[in-house]
Design a protein around this motif. Structure first.
Motif, short mmCIF file in Angstrom:
data_model
loop_
_atom_site.label_atom_id
_atom_site.label_comp_id
_atom_site.label_asym_id
_atom_site.label_seq_id
_atom_site.Cartn_x
_atom_site.Cartn_y
_atom_site.Cartn_z
N ARG A 89 2.34 1.75 -3.44
CA ARG A 89 1.34 2.27 -4.39
C ARG A 89 1.14 3.77 -4.20
N LEU A 90 1.07 4.20 -2.94
CA LEU A 90 0.91 5.63 -2.67
C LEU A 90 2.12 6.42 -3.18
N CYS A 91 3.31 5.88 -2.98
CA CYS A 91 4.53 6.55 -3.45
C CYS A 91 4.58 6.59 -4.98
N ARG B 31 0.84 -1.21 0.00
CA ARG B 31 0.00 0.00 0.00
C ARG B 31 0.88 1.26 0.00
N ALA C 214 -0.64 17.79 -4.74
CA ALA C 214 -1.30 16.47 -4.74
C ALA C 214 -0.31 15.36 -4.42
N ALA C 215 0.92 15.50 -4.90
CA ALA C 215 1.95 14.50 -4.61
C ALA C 215 2.25 14.46 -3.12
N ASP D 110 0.32 10.33 3.03
CA ASP D 110 -0.47 9.13 3.33
C ASP D 110 0.44 7.91 3.47
N ALA D 111 1.45 7.82 2.63
CA ALA D 111 2.43 6.72 2.74
C ALA D 111 3.20 6.83 4.05
N ALA E 38 2.02 6.71 -6.95
CA ALA E 38 1.06 7.76 -7.32
C ALA E 38 1.68 9.14 -7.09
N GLY E 39 2.37 9.30 -5.96
CA GLY E 39 3.05 10.56 -5.67
C GLY E 39 4.12 10.88 -6.70
N THR F 285 0.30 15.01 -0.70
CA THR F 285 -0.79 14.28 -0.05
C THR F 285 -0.56 12.78 -0.14
N GLN F 286 -0.18 12.30 -1.31
CA GLN F 286 0.09 10.86 -1.48
C GLN F 286 1.26 10.41 -0.61
#
Length: 145
Positions: free
Chosen positions: A18-20, A15, A34-35, A41-42, A22-23, A37-38
């Motif tokens: 995946r967040l990284c 998980r 936006a990056a 979250d990671a 996306a970032g 934020t991703q």
């Protein structure tokens, strides 16, 4: 440093990864807010103590890079200084590059010169190639390159 017994749960790692990813994609698109934020979250998924995980190093470096591009030098400095204390952070040329750039932008020329020299010594002048030439030029005023 990570001890041999320190292992992240596979599902958490997947998980986080995946967040990284996306970032990273958002960063490539120039969507730095936006990056962040991703990446944040990671960061929340990294187990305690957070400073002991290699994942912390690359997440914090990515966040610091985004803050640098956003011109939020205070936040970039805070995050990058923490990244230096994570596994592989001290001596990482890219972290030292961004930290030096942040210091220069914040008016701390002596600290900037020190950090930029660490980046230069670790990766040569090529590490400066994608950024404003003023950073390498500044370093050239402080050292024989």
């Amino acid at each position: 440093m990570n001890s041999p017994s320190l292992q992240m749960d596979d599902a958490v790692y997947e998980r986080l990864n995946r967040l990284c990813q996306a970032g990273n994609e958002l960063t490539r698109e120039g969507r730095f807010d936006a990056a962040v934020t991703q990446f944040n979250d990671a960061w929340e998924l990294v187990p305690e103590p957070k400073k002991d995980w290699e994942a912390s190093t690359w997440i914090l470096t990515a966040v610091g890079d985004c803050y640098f591009h956003l011109g939020d030098f205070k936040s970039a400095r805070s995050v990058l200084e923490y990244a230096v204390r994570c596994p592989g952070g001290l001596g990482n040329p890219f972290i030292h590059l961004r930290l030096g750039q942040v210091m220069l932008e914040s008016g701390e020329a002596d600290r900037a010169a020190d950090e930029l020299m660490r980046a230069y010594m670790g990766a040569g002048k090529d590490i400066f190639a994608e950024d404003d030439p003023k950073y390498l030029a500044f370093l050239g005023t402080r050292a024989q390159l």
